[in-house]
Design a protein around this motif. Structure first.
Motif, mmCIF file in Angstrom:
data_model
loop_
_atom_site.group_PDB
_atom_site.id
_atom_site.type_symbol
_atom_site.label_atom_id
_atom_site.label_comp_id
_atom_site.label_asym_id
_atom_site.label_seq_id
_atom_site.Cartn_x
_atom_site.Cartn_y
_atom_site.Cartn_z
ATOM 1 N N ARG A 1 4.776 53.639 69.168
ATOM 2 C CA ARG A 1 4.757 52.513 70.179
ATOM 3 C C ARG A 1 3.724 51.653 70.018
ATOM 4 O O ARG A 1 2.489 51.945 70.336
ATOM 5 C CB ARG A 1 4.822 53.165 71.736
ATOM 6 C CG ARG A 1 5.035 51.928 72.626
ATOM 7 C CD ARG A 1 5.229 52.844 74.055
ATOM 8 N NE ARG A 1 3.653 53.218 74.521
ATOM 9 C CZ ARG A 1 3.492 54.486 74.952
ATOM 10 N NH1 ARG A 1 4.453 55.059 75.353
ATOM 11 N NH2 ARG A 1 2.345 55.100 75.257
ATOM 12 N N MET A 2 3.623 50.214 69.849
ATOM 13 C CA MET A 2 2.821 49.396 69.546
ATOM 14 C C MET A 2 2.686 48.678 71.055
ATOM 15 O O MET A 2 3.874 48.537 71.845
ATOM 16 C CB MET A 2 3.340 48.244 68.433
ATOM 17 C CG MET A 2 3.338 48.697 67.253
ATOM 18 S SD MET A 2 3.686 47.607 65.998
ATOM 19 C CE MET A 2 3.700 48.562 64.383
ATOM 20 N N GLU A 3 1.311 48.339 71.150
ATOM 21 C CA GLU A 3 0.874 48.055 72.649
ATOM 22 C C GLU A 3 -0.005 46.989 72.564
ATOM 23 O O GLU A 3 -0.780 46.771 71.655
ATOM 24 C CB GLU A 3 0.346 49.371 73.291
ATOM 25 C CG GLU A 3 1.271 50.514 73.486
ATOM 26 C CD GLU A 3 0.359 51.665 74.069
ATOM 27 O OE1 GLU A 3 -0.824 51.573 74.259
ATOM 28 O OE2 GLU A 3 0.948 52.817 74.389
ATOM 29 N N LEU A 4 0.114 45.944 73.726
ATOM 30 C CA LEU A 4 -0.948 44.758 73.568
ATOM 31 C C LEU A 4 -1.067 44.782 75.037
ATOM 32 O O LEU A 4 -0.173 44.701 75.876
ATOM 33 C CB LEU A 4 -0.423 43.629 73.148
ATOM 34 C CG LEU A 4 -0.075 43.461 71.626
ATOM 35 C CD1 LEU A 4 0.444 42.046 71.289
ATOM 36 C CD2 LEU A 4 -1.501 43.236 70.909
ATOM 37 N N THR A 5 -2.250 44.167 75.395
ATOM 38 C CA THR A 5 -2.475 43.636 76.855
ATOM 39 C C THR A 5 -2.210 42.294 77.010
ATOM 40 O O THR A 5 -2.696 41.478 76.262
ATOM 41 C CB THR A 5 -3.945 43.907 77.131
ATOM 42 O OG1 THR A 5 -4.022 45.323 77.012
ATOM 43 C CG2 THR A 5 -4.233 43.599 78.780
ATOM 44 N N PRO A 6 -1.459 41.679 77.858
ATOM 45 C CA PRO A 6 -0.957 40.457 78.053
ATOM 46 C C PRO A 6 -2.414 39.390 78.217
ATOM 47 O O PRO A 6 -3.068 39.789 79.010
ATOM 48 C CB PRO A 6 0.000 40.233 78.999
ATOM 49 C CG PRO A 6 0.500 41.758 79.198
ATOM 50 C CD PRO A 6 -0.520 42.549 78.616
ATOM 51 N N GLY B 1 -4.368 59.312 64.878
ATOM 52 C CA GLY B 1 -5.171 59.765 65.792
ATOM 53 C C GLY B 1 -5.664 60.976 65.611
ATOM 54 O O GLY B 1 -5.618 61.703 64.755
ATOM 55 N N TYR B 2 -6.718 61.290 66.654
ATOM 56 C CA TYR B 2 -7.350 62.919 66.262
ATOM 57 C C TYR B 2 -6.349 63.928 66.604
ATOM 58 O O TYR B 2 -5.433 64.042 67.382
ATOM 59 C CB TYR B 2 -8.574 62.945 67.376
ATOM 60 C CG TYR B 2 -9.356 62.031 67.181
ATOM 61 C CD1 TYR B 2 -10.393 62.099 66.139
ATOM 62 C CD2 TYR B 2 -9.772 61.000 68.249
ATOM 63 C CE1 TYR B 2 -11.394 61.338 65.947
ATOM 64 C CE2 TYR B 2 -10.885 60.177 68.085
ATOM 65 C CZ TYR B 2 -11.745 60.190 67.000
ATOM 66 O OH TYR B 2 -12.872 59.135 66.659
ATOM 67 N N PRO B 3 -6.712 65.092 65.696
ATOM 68 C CA PRO B 3 -5.766 66.196 65.870
ATOM 69 C C PRO B 3 -6.107 66.687 67.552
ATOM 70 O O PRO B 3 -7.277 66.805 67.807
ATOM 71 C CB PRO B 3 -6.316 67.220 64.981
ATOM 72 C CG PRO B 3 -7.666 66.666 64.509
ATOM 73 C CD PRO B 3 -7.709 65.498 64.944
ATOM 74 N N ILE B 4 -5.222 67.149 68.070
ATOM 75 C CA ILE B 4 -5.183 67.581 69.522
ATOM 76 C C ILE B 4 -4.720 69.234 69.556
ATOM 77 O O ILE B 4 -5.115 69.699 70.816
ATOM 78 C CB ILE B 4 -4.482 66.905 70.338
ATOM 79 C CG1 ILE B 4 -2.822 66.874 70.220
ATOM 80 C CG2 ILE B 4 -5.075 65.319 70.544
ATOM 81 C CD1 ILE B 4 -1.996 66.035 71.203
ATOM 82 N N GLN C 1 -2.740 48.297 69.747
ATOM 83 C CA GLN C 1 -3.144 49.650 69.811
ATOM 84 C C GLN C 1 -1.671 50.588 69.467
ATOM 85 O O GLN C 1 -0.529 49.991 69.728
ATOM 86 C CB GLN C 1 -3.654 49.998 71.224
ATOM 87 C CG GLN C 1 -4.905 49.433 71.306
ATOM 88 C CD GLN C 1 -4.969 47.776 71.629
ATOM 89 O OE1 GLN C 1 -4.489 47.380 72.431
ATOM 90 N NE2 GLN C 1 -6.112 47.413 70.984
ATOM 91 N N LEU C 2 -1.554 51.565 69.343
ATOM 92 C CA LEU C 2 -0.657 52.594 69.412
ATOM 93 C C LEU C 2 -0.723 53.450 70.128
ATOM 94 O O LEU C 2 -1.774 54.362 70.515
ATOM 95 C CB LEU C 2 -0.508 53.187 67.489
ATOM 96 C CG LEU C 2 -0.521 52.387 66.460
ATOM 97 C CD1 LEU C 2 -0.453 53.215 65.322
ATOM 98 C CD2 LEU C 2 0.734 51.548 66.726
ATOM 99 N N GLY C 3 0.385 53.690 70.928
ATOM 100 C CA GLY C 3 0.477 54.761 72.049
ATOM 101 C C GLY C 3 0.083 56.093 71.625
ATOM 102 O O GLY C 3 0.382 56.548 70.562
ATOM 103 N N LEU C 4 -0.405 56.940 72.540
ATOM 104 C CA LEU C 4 -0.878 58.136 72.379
ATOM 105 C C LEU C 4 0.408 59.235 72.834
ATOM 106 O O LEU C 4 0.453 60.062 73.686
ATOM 107 C CB LEU C 4 -1.824 58.465 73.462
ATOM 108 C CG LEU C 4 -3.285 57.969 73.267
ATOM 109 C CD1 LEU C 4 -4.367 58.049 74.128
ATOM 110 C CD2 LEU C 4 -3.660 57.851 71.937
ATOM 111 N N LEU C 5 1.469 59.191 71.852
ATOM 112 C CA LEU C 5 2.772 59.879 71.753
ATOM 113 C C LEU C 5 2.637 61.013 71.976
ATOM 114 O O LEU C 5 3.521 62.038 72.506
ATOM 115 C CB LEU C 5 3.925 59.404 71.134
ATOM 116 C CG LEU C 5 4.036 57.658 71.188
ATOM 117 C CD1 LEU C 5 4.996 57.556 70.039
ATOM 118 C CD2 LEU C 5 4.350 57.206 72.502
ATOM 119 N N GLY C 6 1.547 61.684 71.203
ATOM 120 C CA GLY C 6 1.297 62.941 71.039
ATOM 121 C C GLY C 6 1.052 63.790 72.472
ATOM 122 O O GLY C 6 1.405 64.962 72.558
#
Length: 608
Positions: free
Chosen positions: A548-553, A432-435, A566-571
């Motif tokens: 956290r791995m994510e999918l849209t059903p 992900g991008y640095p925040i 997709q990986l969750g934006l946990l940051g």
């Protein structure tokens, strides 16, 4: 025949006679070269948090102008010799070369065995971007004591700094001071140069700096000068003319000599004389790391006759990085390199991995111990950035207005593996991008304060005392956010990653393709259904220690596997280290502050 040639011939005869008079057992003893670095240096450079000020020293090997090269240069101009490499020499903060021979305008030009050049070569070196040269080598006195005086005059006139010889009846300077300046930060470096000898030619005025004593060990005067430089400057660079010609590996004497130089205080050791590139290595003396390249090889020479056996035409520009941190500490950070080839027995050109010089390219990779090209510099001058060639890189991201530098940059693009650089799109998808800018916070185990970089999907911690691949590690954000949301009590990692631990086949494929346990950690939850707080959309998720791995059903699989999950934006979701560590956070931070203050006081007293 000139007087110095007579002395040279006499010296060679005496050396031969002394050899023949040795007992047979001594004659038969082979030259030992036990240093065989067949294993690559898989670790990346040690660049810190990205908040340091970084500098680059470029180094090239022998400037050895055989007569064919001199004749072409007399017709084309001496600048012609550097036309293909000039941008790469000028891209460093300072550039070094070994000036092998004399630039004495008072006697005719000549080559082997007595090298003397038109002083125009000194000006051409300066125009090419070279700033400092070594004059201590076996050809230092090829036109006699007055030739050393004349060569120094030629170098001074061209504006080249130098060390290794001195004028007659003048005292030897312990080192040549080099000053690096960038963004208001200054580093004072000492440059010292020594040679094993002068081909038996007498040195009646003691003008040359000699490396070895009668026992084949480093001269005490050398150690004393290095120790003085260690006390008076921030960085110590030593050029040494040593080793065996045309041998691609260092001898035991070189290996031991490098260790002794490092113990005396040398930070960077630049070898010359073998006319072929010898390996690079890290040396460790009581926790202080020094970098040595045992031989830089030829940079300009006409020795194609030895190419097949010794790669005498394979060359390189060797970049050494060092940094100064906010506390004033200067550290050698690592190296990069540009392979080159001396084309047509004349001048260096950057080398490609294929084509007519492919063998030389592979040889340089082997000597740099870098089979995955992690330290390779692009041969396209258009890719040299506004800050020149950097050993430690920084990238600014306009998407978030933040940057990633130092060891965080290397982790971002290699995931800490030291392997081939990842595409930017893959790094963004996984990290992900640095925040935020780099901050100093407690580590994930709540034990100590470390530099931390927050990205959209990770919280990266720099472990300054650790080597790769553990130098940058990800906080277990997956664990932290899972606990925030579900309060599961004890977290249980499921290590059956090839079995039922990752139930969704798309999650498993992504896990296996893009980093596995090293990047994502072990699964810590079953497959769950969550609602996106922003879109209100239902998602299928699974938590891992660091992701956290994510999918849209019902969503059709993406043909690009990088975006199939997709990986969750946990940051963004992470509640913060203070909340995670609880009451221990303030105690630990106070302890760290006391430690830091103590270190500052200690450094202040050491400077008095």
């Amino acid at each position: 025949m000139r007087k110095n040639q007579i002395w040279r011939r006499l010296g060679l005869i005496l050396l031969t006679l002394s050899f023949l008079m040795q007992p047979a057992s001594i004659q038969a003893a082979p030259i030992k070269a036990l240093f065989t670095p067949t294993t690559p240096i898989t670790g990346l450079n040690s660049c810190g948090s990205g908040q340091e000020t970084n500098f680059t020293l470029a180094a090239v090997g022998d400037i050895l102008l055989h007569m064919y090269i001199q004749n072409v240069a007399e017709q084309q101009g001496y600048n012609y010799l550097f036309d293909k490499v000039r941008p790469f020499l000028q891209s460093a903060d300072l550039t070094y070369a070994n000036f092998e021979g004399n630039a004495n305008p008072n006697v005719p030009r000549s080559d082997y065995p007595d090298f003397n050049y038109n002083p125009a070569i000194a000006t051409a070196l300066k125009n090419a971007g070279v700033d400092v040269v070594s004059t201590a080598n076996n050809h230092a006195i090829d036109t006699g004591p007055s030739g050393i005086d004349a060569t120094i005059d030629s170098l001074d006139k061209a504006g080249l700094l130098h060390h290794g010889t001195t004028r007659r009846n003048q005292p030897h300077q312990p080192y040549q001071l080099l000053t690096f300046n960038k963004n208001g930060v200054t580093v004072k470096a000492a440059f010292l140069s020594y040679t094993y000898g002068t081909n038996g030619v007498p040195d009646p005025y003691g003008q040359v700096n000699y490396l070895w004593n009668a026992q084949g060990k480093i001269n005490q005067a050398v150690k004393d000068s290095i120790a003085q430089a260690r006390q008076e400057t921030d960085l110590v660079i030593v050029a040494v003319h040593w080793g065996i010609e045309y041998q691609p590996e260092p001898t035991d004497q070189q290996v031991q000599g490098a260790q002794d130089l490092a113990a005396a205080g040398a930070d960077i050791i630049l070898g010359d004389h073998p006319h072929t590139v010898e390996p690079v290595a890290w040396l460790d003396h009581r926790g202080r790391k020094s970098l040595v390249i045992y031989s830089l090889g030829n940079f300009i020479a006409a020795q194609n006759m030895f190419q097949a056996e010794s790669f005498t035409m394979a060359s390189l520009i060797f970049y050494v990085g060092f940094s100064k941190d906010k506390d004033g500490k200067v550290t050698v950070t690592g190296y990069r390199y540009l392979p080159a080839y001396i084309e047509n027995d004349l001048r260096p050109v950057p080398t490609l991995p294929d084509g007519p010089y492919a063998g030389s390219f592979q040889h340089i990779l082997a000597q740099m111990r870098d089979p995955n090209k992690a330290h390779l510099v692009s041969n396209d001058p258009a890719e040299i950035g506004p800050d020149g060639t950097q050993v430690c890189n920084t990238e600014n991201f306009t998407e978030t207005g933040q940057s990633i530098g130092g060891d965080f940059y290397d982790y971002f693009y290699t995931l800490g593996s030291g392997q081939v650089r990842l595409p930017r799109s893959q790094a963004i998808a996984i990290i992900g991008y640095p925040i935020k800018p780099v901050v100093y916070e407690l580590s994930g185990d709540c034990q100590r304060t470390v530099p931390v970089l927050y990205t959209e999907r990770q919280r990266l911690e720099l472990q300054p005392e650790a080597d790769w691949p553990f130098r940058v590690v990800g906080t277990q954000l997956g664990t932290a956010v899972y606990q925030q949301k579900y309060h599961p009590g004890e977290i249980v990692r499921n290590t059956d990653i090839n079995g039922s631990a990752i139930a969704n086949p798309r999650f498993k494929a992504y896990f296996q393709r893009y980093g596995g346990v090293t990047v994502f950690g072990y699964p810590i939850s079953p497959v769950l259904t969550e609602t996106d707080d922003t879109t209100g959309q239902t998602k299928t998720v699974q938590y891992f220690e660091r992701a956290r791995m994510e999918l849209t059903p019902g969503e059709t699989p993406n043909p690009n596997p990088l975006y199939d999950v997709q990986l969750g934006l946990l940051g963004h979701e992470y509640i913060g280290i203070a909340a995670q560590c609880g009451s221990s956070a303030s105690v630990n931070q106070l302890f760290q502050a006391i430690q830091t203050f103590s270190e500052i006081i200690k450094k202040a007293f050491n400077r008095l």
